[in-house]
Structures are given as C-alpha cells and as structure tokens.
Design a protein around this motif. Structure first.
Motif, PDB file in Angstrom:
ATOM      1  N   LEU A 180      34.929  36.661  48.059  1.00  0.00           N
ATOM      2  CA  LEU A 180      35.656  35.717  48.917  1.00  0.00           C
ATOM      3  C   LEU A 180      36.838  36.410  49.589  1.00  0.00           C
ATOM      4  CD1 LEU A 180      35.576  32.568  46.624  1.00  0.00           C
ATOM      5  CD2 LEU A 180      34.400  32.829  48.822  1.00  0.00           C
ATOM      6  N   ALA A 181      37.576  37.203  48.832  1.00  0.00           N
ATOM      7  CA  ALA A 181      38.721  37.920  49.400  1.00  0.00           C
ATOM      8  C   ALA A 181      38.264  38.873  50.494  1.00  0.00           C
ATOM      9  CB  ALA A 181      39.460  38.689  48.302  1.00  0.00           C
ATOM     10  N   ARG A 182      37.180  39.600  50.252  1.00  0.00           N
ATOM     11  CA  ARG A 182      36.664  40.555  51.245  1.00  0.00           C
ATOM     12  C   ARG A 182      36.206  39.820  52.498  1.00  0.00           C
ATOM     13  NH1 ARG A 182      32.036  41.852  52.981  1.00  0.00           N
ATOM     14  NH2 ARG A 182      30.903  40.699  51.418  1.00  0.00           N
ATOM     15  N   THR A 183      35.439  38.769  52.331  1.00  0.00           N
ATOM     16  CA  THR A 183      34.881  38.036  53.472  1.00  0.00           C
ATOM     17  C   THR A 183      35.966  37.362  54.304  1.00  0.00           C
ATOM     18  OG1 THR A 183      32.815  37.672  52.294  1.00  0.00           O
ATOM     19  CG2 THR A 183      33.290  36.184  54.123  1.00  0.00           C
ATOM     20  N   LEU A 184      36.979  36.828  53.633  1.00  0.00           N
ATOM     21  CA  LEU A 184      38.039  36.107  54.347  1.00  0.00           C
ATOM     22  C   LEU A 184      39.226  37.002  54.680  1.00  0.00           C
ATOM     23  CD1 LEU A 184      37.862  32.805  52.275  1.00  0.00           C
ATOM     24  CD2 LEU A 184      36.926  33.224  54.563  1.00  0.00           C
ATOM     25  N   SER A 185      39.090  38.293  54.438  1.00  0.00           N
ATOM     26  CA  SER A 185      40.150  39.281  54.709  1.00  0.00           C
ATOM     27  C   SER A 185      41.475  38.886  54.059  1.00  0.00           C
ATOM     28  CB  SER A 185      40.336  39.466  56.219  1.00  0.00           C
ATOM     29  OG  SER A 185      39.153  39.947  56.793  1.00  0.00           O
ATOM     30  N   LEU A 186      41.375  38.540  52.788  1.00  0.00           N
ATOM     31  CA  LEU A 186      42.558  38.171  52.015  1.00  0.00           C
ATOM     32  C   LEU A 186      42.862  39.296  51.028  1.00  0.00           C
ATOM     33  CD1 LEU A 186      41.525  34.509  51.180  1.00  0.00           C
ATOM     34  CD2 LEU A 186      43.288  35.221  52.798  1.00  0.00           C
ATOM     35  N   PRO A 187      44.123  39.493  50.704  1.00  0.00           N
ATOM     36  CA  PRO A 187      44.459  40.516  49.709  1.00  0.00           C
ATOM     37  C   PRO A 187      43.866  40.128  48.353  1.00  0.00           C
ATOM     38  CG  PRO A 187      46.439  39.661  50.778  1.00  0.00           C
ATOM     39  CD  PRO A 187      45.298  38.841  51.249  1.00  0.00           C
ATOM     40  N   LEU A 188      43.131  41.038  47.751  1.00  0.00           N
ATOM     41  CA  LEU A 188      42.492  40.759  46.472  1.00  0.00           C
ATOM     42  C   LEU A 188      43.514  40.372  45.417  1.00  0.00           C
ATOM     43  CD1 LEU A 188      39.992  40.636  44.692  1.00  0.00           C
ATOM     44  CD2 LEU A 188      40.241  43.091  44.310  1.00  0.00           C
ATOM     45  N   SER A 189      44.644  41.050  45.407  1.00  0.00           N
ATOM     46  CA  SER A 189      45.674  40.752  44.403  1.00  0.00           C
ATOM     47  C   SER A 189      46.175  39.315  44.540  1.00  0.00           C
ATOM     48  CB  SER A 189      46.833  41.737  44.510  1.00  0.00           C
ATOM     49  OG  SER A 189      47.416  41.672  45.799  1.00  0.00           O
ATOM     50  N   ALA A 190      46.284  38.830  45.769  1.00  0.00           N
ATOM     51  CA  ALA A 190      46.734  37.452  45.985  1.00  0.00           C
ATOM     52  C   ALA A 190      45.694  36.455  45.475  1.00  0.00           C
ATOM     53  CB  ALA A 190      47.014  37.209  47.463  1.00  0.00           C
ATOM     54  N   VAL A 191      44.430  36.714  45.780  1.00  0.00           N
ATOM     55  CA  VAL A 191      43.366  35.800  45.351  1.00  0.00           C
ATOM     56  C   VAL A 191      43.265  35.779  43.825  1.00  0.00           C
ATOM     57  CG1 VAL A 191      40.880  35.362  45.436  1.00  0.00           C
ATOM     58  CG2 VAL A 191      42.083  36.061  47.502  1.00  0.00           C
ATOM     59  N   LEU A 192      43.253  36.961  43.210  1.00  0.00           N
ATOM     60  CA  LEU A 192      43.175  37.019  41.752  1.00  0.00           C
ATOM     61  C   LEU A 192      44.423  36.432  41.102  1.00  0.00           C
ATOM     62  CD1 LEU A 192      41.562  40.539  41.210  1.00  0.00           C
ATOM     63  CD2 LEU A 192      40.467  38.299  40.983  1.00  0.00           C
ATOM     64  N   GLY A 193      45.576  36.674  41.711  1.00  0.00           N
ATOM     65  CA  GLY A 193      46.826  36.144  41.168  1.00  0.00           C
ATOM     66  C   GLY A 193      46.890  34.634  41.204  1.00  0.00           C
ATOM     67  N   ILE A 194      46.322  34.048  42.238  1.00  0.00           N
ATOM     68  CA  ILE A 194      46.298  32.590  42.343  1.00  0.00           C
ATOM     69  C   ILE A 194      45.272  32.003  41.383  1.00  0.00           C
ATOM     70  CG2 ILE A 194      45.635  30.689  43.863  1.00  0.00           C
ATOM     71  CD1 ILE A 194      46.939  32.238  46.147  1.00  0.00           C
ATOM     72  N   ALA A 195      44.132  32.664  41.273  1.00  0.00           N
ATOM     73  CA  ALA A 195      43.044  32.140  40.447  1.00  0.00           C
ATOM     74  C   ALA A 195      43.312  32.297  38.954  1.00  0.00           C
ATOM     75  CB  ALA A 195      41.732  32.822  40.816  1.00  0.00           C
ATOM     76  N   HIS A 196      43.942  33.397  38.574  1.00  0.00           N
ATOM     77  CA  HIS A 196      44.193  33.686  37.162  1.00  0.00           C
ATOM     78  C   HIS A 196      45.676  33.967  36.974  1.00  0.00           C
ATOM     79  CE1 HIS A 196      39.904  34.037  36.705  1.00  0.00           C
ATOM     80  NE2 HIS A 196      39.851  35.029  37.559  1.00  0.00           N
ATOM     81  N   PRO A 197      46.312  33.245  36.058  1.00  0.00           N
ATOM     82  CA  PRO A 197      47.712  33.577  35.783  1.00  0.00           C
ATOM     83  C   PRO A 197      47.806  35.014  35.279  1.00  0.00           C
ATOM     84  CG  PRO A 197      47.081  31.542  34.680  1.00  0.00           C
ATOM     85  CD  PRO A 197      45.839  32.136  35.275  1.00  0.00           C
ATOM     86  N   SER A 198      48.833  35.693  35.681  1.00  0.00           N
ATOM     87  CA  SER A 198      48.979  37.095  35.292  1.00  0.00           C
ATOM     88  C   SER A 198      49.284  37.212  33.806  1.00  0.00           C
ATOM     89  CB  SER A 198      50.085  37.766  36.103  1.00  0.00           C
ATOM     90  OG  SER A 198      51.336  37.240  35.712  1.00  0.00           O
ATOM     91  N   VAL A 199      48.992  38.348  33.272  1.00  0.00           N
ATOM     92  CA  VAL A 199      49.272  38.610  31.864  1.00  0.00           C
ATOM     93  C   VAL A 199      50.770  38.491  31.616  1.00  0.00           C
ATOM     94  CG1 VAL A 199      49.190  40.383  30.070  1.00  0.00           C
ATOM     95  CG2 VAL A 199      47.261  40.079  31.634  1.00  0.00           C
ATOM     96  N   LYS A 200      51.560  38.946  32.588  1.00  0.00           N
ATOM     97  CA  LYS A 200      53.013  38.903  32.441  1.00  0.00           C
ATOM     98  C   LYS A 200      53.501  37.462  32.303  1.00  0.00           C
ATOM     99  CE  LYS A 200      57.225  40.597  34.614  1.00  0.00           C
ATOM    100  NZ  LYS A 200      57.780  41.326  35.747  1.00  0.00           N
ATOM    101  N   SER A 201      52.972  36.544  33.128  1.00  0.00           N
ATOM    102  CA  SER A 201      53.434  35.166  33.035  1.00  0.00           C
ATOM    103  C   SER A 201      52.939  34.512  31.755  1.00  0.00           C
ATOM    104  CB  SER A 201      53.004  34.358  34.262  1.00  0.00           C
ATOM    105  OG  SER A 201      51.607  34.223  34.302  1.00  0.00           O
ATOM    106  N   LYS A 202      51.760  34.905  31.260  1.00  0.00           N
ATOM    107  CA  LYS A 202      51.280  34.384  29.982  1.00  0.00           C
ATOM    108  C   LYS A 202      52.197  34.844  28.863  1.00  0.00           C
ATOM    109  CE  LYS A 202      46.340  33.907  30.819  1.00  0.00           C
ATOM    110  NZ  LYS A 202      45.003  34.402  30.430  1.00  0.00           N
TER     111      LYS A 202
END
Length: 100
Positions: free
Chosen positions: A55-77
């Motif tokens: 989805l990130a590749r197709t929509l030209s979105l930064p992968l880190s942003a997509v993954l960060g929104i979809a999964h809370p980061s380890v740091k925030s956990k």
C-alpha cells in the motif's frame, strides 16, 4: 476514524484511485483494501506488514509513516509499560539532584 484509514482514503482520493484500482496494483484483494480504507489497522481485518508495504509503495507513502500508524512503535509500548509500572508502584519517583 482510524489514522491508517484516514491516510489511505486521502492518498487514494489524491491519486484518483478506487479500492479496485489499488487492489489491481498491489495484488491485495479488493474487499481487504476496502476494509483497510474504512476500518484502518484496528478493524476486524488487520493488514499484514507485506500488505502495508504494498500500500505504501502503490500510494507513494513513506513506509515508516504507514508502519508507524498501523503499529505502535516499540518505544511507545515501552513508555506505556514504564508508566503503568510507575502508577502501580505508587507514582513517579523524584529525580535526585546532586550538587557539585
């Protein structure tokens, strides 16, 4: 609305893509793309990391942003776990100040 759903809807609208068009470009089935765009990462159908990458590749979105929104980061956990431990232990410890 889930942040991932909002991001996907905005990106699809900006690129004039339907869920079916995204599905054809990513290989993800159309009902899954629709579910991600409506419910985001926390809906009954959750995207895999591979699907998020596509989805990130197709929509030209930064992968880190997509993954960060979809999964809370380890740091925030870790920060949440620390906060819960402090609350359970009776609050935050006061830092000690040393004078030189």
């Amino acid at each position: 609305m889930d942040k991932l759903a909002q991001l996907l809807q905005q990106s699809m609208r900006r690129r004039h893509l339907t869920a079916q068009a995204v599905a054809e470009q990513t290989g993800i089935r159309t009902p899954r793309v629709k579910a991600f765009a409506e419910d985001g990462a926390n809906g009954p159908i959750q995207p895999t990391d591979d699907e998020l990458r596509e989805l990130a590749r197709t929509l030209s979105l930064p992968l880190s942003a997509v993954l960060g929104i979809a999964h809370p980061s380890v740091k925030s956990k870790a920060a949440s776990a620390t906060w819960r431990l402090r609350q359970h232990a009776g609050g935050r410890k006061k830092p000690t100040h040393r004078s030189h």
